[in-house]
Design a protein around this motif. Structure first.
Motif, PDB file in Angstrom:
ATOM      1  N   GLY A  37       0.766  -1.238   0.000  1.00  0.00           N
ATOM      2  CA  GLY A  37       0.000   0.000   0.000  1.00  0.00           C
ATOM      3  C   GLY A  37       0.794   1.284   0.000  1.00  0.00           C
ATOM      4  N   GLY A  38       2.112   1.187  -0.163  1.00  0.00           N
ATOM      5  CA  GLY A  38       2.933   2.385  -0.167  1.00  0.00           C
ATOM      6  C   GLY A  38       3.173   2.918   1.236  1.00  0.00           C
ATOM      7  N   PHE A  39       3.765   4.102   1.323  1.00  0.00           N
ATOM      8  CA  PHE A  39       4.144   4.673   2.610  1.00  0.00           C
ATOM      9  C   PHE A  39       2.928   4.947   3.498  1.00  0.00           C
ATOM     10  CE2 PHE A  39       7.917   5.411   0.115  1.00  0.00           C
ATOM     11  CZ  PHE A  39       8.943   5.178   1.021  1.00  0.00           C
ATOM     12  N   ASP A  40       1.800   5.284   2.903  1.00  0.00           N
ATOM     13  CA  ASP A  40       0.605   5.580   3.699  1.00  0.00           C
ATOM     14  C   ASP A  40       0.100   4.360   4.463  1.00  0.00           C
ATOM     15  OD1 ASP A  40       0.614   8.198   2.881  1.00  0.00           O
ATOM     16  OD2 ASP A  40      -0.863   7.908   1.286  1.00  0.00           O
ATOM     17  N   ALA A  41       0.470   3.175   4.004  1.00  0.00           N
ATOM     18  CA  ALA A  41      -0.007   1.954   4.660  1.00  0.00           C
ATOM     19  C   ALA A  41       0.806   1.606   5.901  1.00  0.00           C
ATOM     20  CB  ALA A  41       0.043   0.773   3.682  1.00  0.00           C
ATOM     21  N   VAL A  42       1.970   2.212   6.049  1.00  0.00           N
ATOM     22  CA  VAL A  42       2.846   1.895   7.184  1.00  0.00           C
ATOM     23  C   VAL A  42       2.482   2.798   8.356  1.00  0.00           C
ATOM     24  CG1 VAL A  42       5.221   1.633   7.991  1.00  0.00           C
ATOM     25  CG2 VAL A  42       4.668   1.224   5.581  1.00  0.00           C
ATOM     26  N   GLU A 128       8.941   4.286  -5.545  1.00  0.00           N
ATOM     27  CA  GLU A 128       8.445   5.189  -4.508  1.00  0.00           C
ATOM     28  C   GLU A 128       9.503   5.380  -3.430  1.00  0.00           C
ATOM     29  OE1 GLU A 128       3.575   4.583  -4.556  1.00  0.00           O
ATOM     30  OE2 GLU A 128       4.813   3.392  -3.186  1.00  0.00           O
ATOM     31  N   ARG A 129      10.220   4.332  -3.107  1.00  0.00           N
ATOM     32  CA  ARG A 129      11.297   4.443  -2.114  1.00  0.00           C
ATOM     33  C   ARG A 129      12.398   5.356  -2.623  1.00  0.00           C
ATOM     34  NH1 ARG A 129      11.071  -1.456  -2.251  1.00  0.00           N
ATOM     35  NH2 ARG A 129      13.288  -1.504  -2.690  1.00  0.00           N
ATOM     36  N   PHE A 130      12.730   5.225  -3.895  1.00  0.00           N
ATOM     37  CA  PHE A 130      13.774   6.073  -4.468  1.00  0.00           C
ATOM     38  C   PHE A 130      13.405   7.541  -4.329  1.00  0.00           C
ATOM     39  CE2 PHE A 130      15.355   2.677  -7.715  1.00  0.00           C
ATOM     40  CZ  PHE A 130      15.876   1.951  -6.659  1.00  0.00           C
TER      41      PHE A 130
END
Length: 215
Positions: A37-42, A128-130
Motif C-alpha cells: 500500500g505504499g508509505f501511507d499503509a505503514v 516510490e522508495r527512491f
C-alpha cells in the motif's frame, strides 16, 4: 538513538535476542505493508497487527515511524539483493552477446516476469522508495548502502560477460533502466521489462563495451 557501524538506526531496547526478533518482525511487517500500500499503509497499528505484536512495541523498538520505515526499506532492499544473488549463482558461464547480457541485467534490476501483477506492485514500491529518499536523510543512507551492493553485483556480471565497466558508466546504465521503468509504469499499458531491454540494447555497447582480446 544510536547507529551501528554501517550507519543503520538501532535502539537499545532491541539489543536482546528477543528484542532483535521482535524488531525484525516489525520491520518485515512494515516492509510487506510498504509493498502492498505504499508509505501511507505503514502505520503503527497496522504494523503491530501484521506482526502479531502489541501496539506499543512499535514505539518501544523504534525511535519513530521514520525509523521503522527506514528499517522496512532496508528489509525490502536486502530481499531484492538475495534474489539477485540467487539469480547470479544459478549461472555458470555468462554469455557474452549483447542480447543475453541486456536480458540478464533487466532480470536483476527489474525482477522476473510475473503473471499475477505482483511484479508491477513491487516495482512501484521500489521507485516510490527512491523518490522518498530525496526528502528523508535516513532513507537516503539506506538507499546508498543498497545501491553500492547492487553496483558491485552488476560490475561482477558485466566483467564476467566480457565487458569493461567503470563506476560513472555503470550509473548511466542503471539510470537508463530506471528511466525506462518509470516511463513504462506511467503509461496505460506498461511493459517495463520490454522498454528497459530495448533501451539497454541501444546503450550497452557504449557504456560497457566488450573487451578486446587482441587481433
Amino acid at each position: 538513538m544510536s547507529t551501528g557501524s554501517a550507519g543503520s538506526p538501532t535502539k537499545v531496547s532491541g539489543a536482546t535476542p528477543k528484542g532483535e526478533r521482535r524488531r525484525h518482525a516489525l520491520a518485515c511487517a512494515a516492509a510487506d505493508l510498504l509493498v502492498e500500500g505504499g508509505f501511507d499503509a505503514v502505520r503503527h497499528r497496522a504494523v503491530a497487527t501484521r506482526a502479531g505484536l502489541p501496539l506499543a512495541s512499535t514505539t518501544y523498538y523504534f525511535e519513530s515511524l521514520d525509523d521503522l520505515i527506514a528499517c522496512a526499506v532496508e528489509v525490502l532492499g536486502n530481499r531484492e539483493l538475495v534474489v539477485m544473488r540467487g539469480r547470479i549463482d544459478e549461472l555458470q558461464d555468462l554469455a557474452h552477446d549483447v542480447e543475453s547480457t541486456a536480458m540478464l541485467i533487466v532480470d536483476l534490476l527489474i525482477g522476473p516476469e510475473d503473471g499475477q501483477g505482483e511484479g508491477r506492485e513491487k516495482l512501484v514500491a521500489r521507485y516510490e522508495r527512491f523518490i522518498a529518499s530525496a526528502r528523508h536523510p535516513q532513507l537516503r543512507e539506506v538507499q546508498l548502502r543498497l545501491r553500492a551492493q547492487i553496483d558491485d553485483l552488476l560490475t561482477d556480471v558485466l566483467r564476467r560477460s566480457g565487458r569493461i565497466v567503470h563506476e560513472q558508466q555503470l550509473r548511466r546504465l542503471v539510470a537508463v533502466v530506471d528511466g525506462a521503468v518509470v516511463g513504462a509504469l506511467g503509461e496505460v499499458d506498461p511493459a517495463p521489462r520490454a522498454m528497459a531491454k530495448s533501451m539497454l540494447l541501444e546503450v550497452l555497447d557504449v557504456v560497457a563495451p566488450a573487451q578486446s582480446y587482441g587481433t
